[in-house]
Motif scaffolding. Sequence first.
Motif, PDB file in Angstrom:
ATOM      1  N   THR A   1       0.925  -1.089   0.037  1.00 38.39           N
ATOM      2  CA  THR A   1      -0.005   0.045  -0.010  1.00 38.39           C
ATOM      3  C   THR A   1       0.892   1.152   0.123  1.00 38.39           C
ATOM      4  O   THR A   1       2.069   1.198   0.256  1.00 38.39           O
ATOM      5  CB  THR A   1      -1.123   0.115   1.228  1.00 38.39           C
ATOM      6  OG1 THR A   1      -1.933   0.985   1.206  1.00 38.39           O
ATOM      7  CG2 THR A   1      -0.016   0.233   2.531  1.00 38.39           C
ATOM      8  N   HIS A   2       0.102   2.352  -0.205  1.00 38.01           N
ATOM      9  CA  HIS A   2       1.133   3.711  -0.179  1.00 38.01           C
ATOM     10  C   HIS A   2       1.406   4.142   1.245  1.00 38.01           C
ATOM     11  O   HIS A   2       0.626   3.823   2.388  1.00 38.01           O
ATOM     12  CB  HIS A   2       0.214   4.676  -0.790  1.00 38.01           C
ATOM     13  CG  HIS A   2       0.877   6.001  -1.006  1.00 38.01           C
ATOM     14  ND1 HIS A   2       1.031   7.034   0.025  1.00 38.01           N
ATOM     15  CD2 HIS A   2       1.378   6.391  -2.161  1.00 38.01           C
ATOM     16  CE1 HIS A   2       1.534   8.100  -0.596  1.00 38.01           C
ATOM     17  NE2 HIS A   2       1.879   7.665  -1.913  1.00 38.01           N
ATOM     18  N   PRO A   3       2.607   4.766   1.596  1.00 46.01           N
ATOM     19  CA  PRO A   3       2.893   5.045   2.938  1.00 46.01           C
ATOM     20  C   PRO A   3       1.868   6.023   3.703  1.00 46.01           C
ATOM     21  O   PRO A   3       1.767   5.810   4.894  1.00 46.01           O
ATOM     22  CB  PRO A   3       4.148   5.740   2.636  1.00 46.01           C
ATOM     23  CG  PRO A   3       4.804   5.134   1.535  1.00 46.01           C
ATOM     24  CD  PRO A   3       3.505   4.766   0.317  1.00 46.01           C
ATOM     25  N   ASP A   4       1.210   6.813   3.024  1.00 46.68           N
ATOM     26  CA  ASP A   4       0.161   7.530   3.398  1.00 46.68           C
ATOM     27  C   ASP A   4      -0.903   6.834   4.153  1.00 46.68           C
ATOM     28  O   ASP A   4      -1.499   6.919   4.957  1.00 46.68           O
ATOM     29  CB  ASP A   4      -0.202   8.723   2.585  1.00 46.68           C
ATOM     30  CG  ASP A   4       0.700   9.775   2.223  1.00 46.68           C
ATOM     31  OD1 ASP A   4       1.587   9.834   3.016  1.00 46.68           O
ATOM     32  OD2 ASP A   4       0.365  10.288   1.069  1.00 46.68           O
ATOM     33  N   ASN A   5      -1.356   5.615   3.320  1.00 45.83           N
ATOM     34  CA  ASN A   5      -2.249   4.661   3.833  1.00 45.83           C
ATOM     35  C   ASN A   5      -1.951   4.124   5.094  1.00 45.83           C
ATOM     36  O   ASN A   5      -2.649   4.023   6.044  1.00 45.83           O
ATOM     37  CB  ASN A   5      -2.682   3.736   2.741  1.00 45.83           C
ATOM     38  CG  ASN A   5      -3.449   4.266   1.536  1.00 45.83           C
ATOM     39  OD1 ASN A   5      -3.879   5.430   1.670  1.00 45.83           O
ATOM     40  ND2 ASN A   5      -3.246   3.369   0.456  1.00 45.83           N
TER      41      ASN A   5
END
Length: 89
Positions: free
Chosen positions: A42-46
């Motif tokens: 997943t994306h680091p922001d998620n």
Amino acid sequence: MIEVDGFMRHRSPDALINPDTLAWVRQQGGYSQADMARKAQTHPDNYREWEQGEARPTMSQFYRLAHGVHRPVTFFFLFRAPGVRALPS
């Protein structure tokens, strides 16, 4: 349901894991948030939102993450992270 490549797919349910335990696992393992995001695909922001309790991973993301950090899945459902004491009342 979500659309993927023009097809409607069922979204995996959310994993109701403890965000504090998630952060503890990352810190004890010496992982960065970006490392954990990569393991969950997943994306680091998620991932940051998961640790802050603002969002939850899907069960699929959660299983990938638990496998990637070599922890049993039940560990993430603990009421408190190991070594974290309850505040005195």
